[in-house]
Design a protein around this motif. Structure first.
Motif, PDB file in Angstrom:
ATOM      1  N   ALA A  54      40.116  56.786  37.948  1.00  0.00           N
ATOM      2  CA  ALA A  54      38.697  56.965  37.624  1.00  0.00           C
ATOM      3  C   ALA A  54      38.012  57.831  38.676  1.00  0.00           C
ATOM      4  N   THR A  55      38.379  57.636  39.936  1.00  0.00           N
ATOM      5  CA  THR A  55      37.801  58.436  41.010  1.00  0.00           C
ATOM      6  C   THR A  55      38.130  59.910  40.818  1.00  0.00           C
ATOM      7  N   LEU A  56      39.370  60.208  40.479  1.00  0.00           N
ATOM      8  CA  LEU A  56      39.762  61.601  40.228  1.00  0.00           C
ATOM      9  C   LEU A  56      39.002  62.191  39.049  1.00  0.00           C
ATOM     10  N   SER A  57      38.912  61.431  37.971  1.00  0.00           N
ATOM     11  CA  SER A  57      38.223  61.910  36.774  1.00  0.00           C
ATOM     12  C   SER A  57      36.741  62.163  37.043  1.00  0.00           C
ATOM     13  N   ILE A  58      36.100  61.212  37.687  1.00  0.00           N
ATOM     14  CA  ILE A  58      34.680  61.366  37.992  1.00  0.00           C
ATOM     15  C   ILE A  58      34.477  62.481  39.015  1.00  0.00           C
TER      16      ILE A  58
ATOM     17  N   GLY B 281      37.744  39.999  36.293  1.00  0.00           N
ATOM     18  CA  GLY B 281      36.476  40.046  37.005  1.00  0.00           C
ATOM     19  C   GLY B 281      36.414  41.030  38.148  1.00  0.00           C
ATOM     20  N   ASN B 282      37.373  41.948  38.234  1.00  0.00           N
ATOM     21  CA  ASN B 282      37.376  42.936  39.299  1.00  0.00           C
ATOM     22  C   ASN B 282      36.483  44.096  38.901  1.00  0.00           C
ATOM     23  N   GLY B 283      35.249  44.090  39.395  1.00  0.00           N
ATOM     24  CA  GLY B 283      34.230  45.058  39.004  1.00  0.00           C
ATOM     25  C   GLY B 283      34.632  46.510  39.053  1.00  0.00           C
ATOM     26  N   PRO B 284      35.159  47.013  40.184  1.00  0.00           N
ATOM     27  CA  PRO B 284      35.519  48.423  40.242  1.00  0.00           C
ATOM     28  C   PRO B 284      36.620  48.822  39.256  1.00  0.00           C
ATOM     29  N   VAL B 285      37.495  47.895  38.895  1.00  0.00           N
ATOM     30  CA  VAL B 285      38.576  48.226  37.961  1.00  0.00           C
ATOM     31  C   VAL B 285      38.024  48.469  36.559  1.00  0.00           C
ATOM     32  N   MET B 286      36.873  47.910  36.266  1.00  0.00           N
ATOM     33  CA  MET B 286      36.271  48.130  34.954  1.00  0.00           C
ATOM     34  C   MET B 286      35.726  49.544  34.801  1.00  0.00           C
ATOM     35  N   VAL B 287      35.453  50.226  35.911  1.00  0.00           N
ATOM     36  CA  VAL B 287      34.865  51.562  35.848  1.00  0.00           C
ATOM     37  C   VAL B 287      35.709  52.526  35.012  1.00  0.00           C
ATOM     38  N   PRO B 288      37.037  52.652  35.264  1.00  0.00           N
ATOM     39  CA  PRO B 288      37.795  53.589  34.432  1.00  0.00           C
ATOM     40  C   PRO B 288      37.843  53.177  32.958  1.00  0.00           C
ATOM     41  N   LEU B 289      37.860  51.884  32.704  1.00  0.00           N
ATOM     42  CA  LEU B 289      37.870  51.426  31.315  1.00  0.00           C
ATOM     43  C   LEU B 289      36.547  51.772  30.631  1.00  0.00           C
ATOM     44  N   LEU B 290      35.451  51.508  31.321  1.00  0.00           N
ATOM     45  CA  LEU B 290      34.135  51.831  30.757  1.00  0.00           C
ATOM     46  C   LEU B 290      33.939  53.338  30.659  1.00  0.00           C
ATOM     47  N   GLN B 291      34.460  54.078  31.632  1.00  0.00           N
ATOM     48  CA  GLN B 291      34.353  55.540  31.587  1.00  0.00           C
ATOM     49  C   GLN B 291      35.087  56.077  30.355  1.00  0.00           C
ATOM     50  N   ALA B 292      36.304  55.603  30.158  1.00  0.00           N
ATOM     51  CA  ALA B 292      37.090  56.078  29.013  1.00  0.00           C
ATOM     52  C   ALA B 292      36.433  55.690  27.693  1.00  0.00           C
TER      53      ALA B 292
END
Length: 175
Positions: free
Chosen positions: A123-127, A19-30
């Motif tokens: 994810a921050t680096l990639s974005i 349930g850690n929202g920000p951690v899902m960002v790299p998964l969803l990005q990929a």
């Protein structure tokens, strides 16, 4: 991507990241941006930004993703998918309370936390590589970073001032 596939993806990533929202960002990005190409990085960031400035859970940005891909039904379905694991995990709370004293449990959760920070940073680096492409975006980024980290301004003020800087650059023809 069908609505069912999207909901299963959100449900799985939410369960895996506890349930850690920000951690899902790299998964969803990929998955959604780089893998399937159903969203752009800008759309993902827009949804995440909206969720960060509105009250509620940090991971409700998936409702915006659901809306972008499947309209209101998608937003509602993704909201259910993001909330459901929390309710499914409630029975496990009893077991966690009993195992909390085991020295491996805190080490396990600390490892998850550290991995989460690594995923968010990746994810921050990639974005950042995809969006910080000109001098104006670098100036807005530096200003936002300074306001948030050095001046400790409220995130809403940081977003507002950054938006005004970007708007000013556009009006002046710099962007």
């Amino acid at each position: 991507m069908s609505l069912l596939e999207l909901c299963v993806t959100v449900l799985a990533y939410n369960a895996v990241t506890f349930g850690n929202g920000p951690v899902m960002v790299p998964l969803l990005q990929a998955d959604l941006v780089e893998g399937r190409g159903v969203l752009s990085s800008d759309q993902l960031l827009y949804g995440f930004t909206i969720a960060r400035i509105t009250p509620g859970q940090a991971n409700t940005y998936v409702a915006a993703i659901g809306y972008m891909l499947h309209g209101l039904v998608g937003a509602l379905a993704c909201t259910v998918a993001i909330v459901l694991p929390g309710y499914l995990m409630l029975p496990l709370l009893w077991g966690y309370q009993r195992l909390r004293g085991v020295h491996l449990i805190p080490a396990f959760t600390r490892g998850l936390t550290i991995a989460s920070v690594g995923l968010i940073f990746a994810a921050t680096l990639s974005i950042g590589q995809a969006t910080l492409t000109g001098w104006v975006s670098l100036v807005v980024f530096a200003a936002a970073l300074a306001m948030a980290q050095l001046l400790h301004w409220n995130p809403l003020i940081v977003l507002g001032v950054s938006a005004l800087i970007g708007l000013g650059a556009r009006v002046l023809g710099w962007a």
